[in-house]
Enzyme design. Sequence first.
Site, PDB file in Angstrom:
ATOM      1  CG  ASP A  67      -1.932  -1.097   1.202  1.00  0.00           C
ATOM      2  OD1 ASP A  67      -2.364  -1.458   0.096  1.00  0.00           O
ATOM      3  OD2 ASP A  67      -2.295  -1.609   2.276  1.00  0.00           O
ATOM      4  CE1 TYR A  88       3.592  -6.956   4.532  1.00  0.00           C
ATOM      5  CE2 TYR A  88       3.147  -9.230   5.163  1.00  0.00           C
ATOM      6  CZ  TYR A  88       3.225  -8.246   4.194  1.00  0.00           C
ATOM      7  OH  TYR A  88       2.922  -8.551   2.892  1.00  0.00           O
ATOM      8  CG  ASP A 130      -5.065   3.015   5.127  1.00  0.00           C
ATOM      9  OD1 ASP A 130      -5.725   4.078   5.084  1.00  0.00           O
ATOM     10  OD2 ASP A 130      -4.758   2.395   4.100  1.00  0.00           O
TER      11      ASP A 130
END
Length: 331
Positions: free
Chosen positions: A138, A166, A180
């Site tokens: 992203d 991650y 987000d």
Amino acid sequence: MRPLRSTRALCSSSSSSPPSPSPFPSPTTKIIQPRPLPPPLINGVFSVYKPFNWTSQDVVARVKGVLNASYRASALALVAPPLSSSSTSTSPTDGLNPQQVWQQERKSMRRTLADGLNLQNYNGKLPKVKVGHGGTLDPFATGVLVIGINSGTKAMASYLNGTKSYTAVGKFGSETDTLDLQGKVVKTDDGFDVSREALEKVLKNYVGEIEQRPPIYSALKKNGRKLYDLARKGEIEENDVPMRSVTIHSIELLEFANGGDTFKLSIECGGGVYIRSLIRDVGRELGTVANMVALERSKQGVFDLDSCIMMETELGEKLTEATIYDSLIAV
């Protein structure tokens, strides 16, 4: 002996019937011989550290631009050396860049090649450098992005086998449409109260093979259309996105203080996992809402943070072809 014809007779006869073309060029004609083919394209795989607020395609475009410029310069040194000062070409080259000089010579060659000259050895166009990436990050996420060059775009799949890692930061108290920090807030909860013990207990429920619903703002497709396009037009809701089976191998809670609103996770998972969805689901299971506010991919296949090259350094140094070649795994 047959008498020679006069010049006047030759002139008068040429007006009535044109002479056959001479196999020899005139003294002032410039013959440009076929040039060698450009050097072979470089093939390989490497990884870059994707900066914040760059899309994965932004990185691909930058790498492609750097490599195309470098390849064009080296290829033109072979196929189009600058014209000498004694050149009789009628096309002016003063002030032209090498690419324009090369184009002028191509035109000149087509006009002045002698009969029978074989053009098959001449490559009139430079091949394009192909660049692709091995998994979208992203725009606001950072970290490992695997890049393939030319045949490496197909070969990089074998380097991506294995897990991904991650480091993610979630925040309780609000949920956005994109899940987000860049989205529009759609839910809030100012009265949440989450303990470390409760958070660790819920996180265990998401280790193993689980069913996960991807975000509506994602590059997945439905009926041939990308979900984020449908979401922007209000044509899709969360429940319209089908659940998918994904695998999360481990989740470690790195940072969280009782009564706090942010938590930091280390996650190792297989392909297809959306960390945004994971944080959304964890928040909801705890009876509140949560968003992802930071994400860094630290490992993808055989590549990790130590193997990445930087798109731009802190000193402002730009990505170069030399930097790429130094870290390239040739295929």
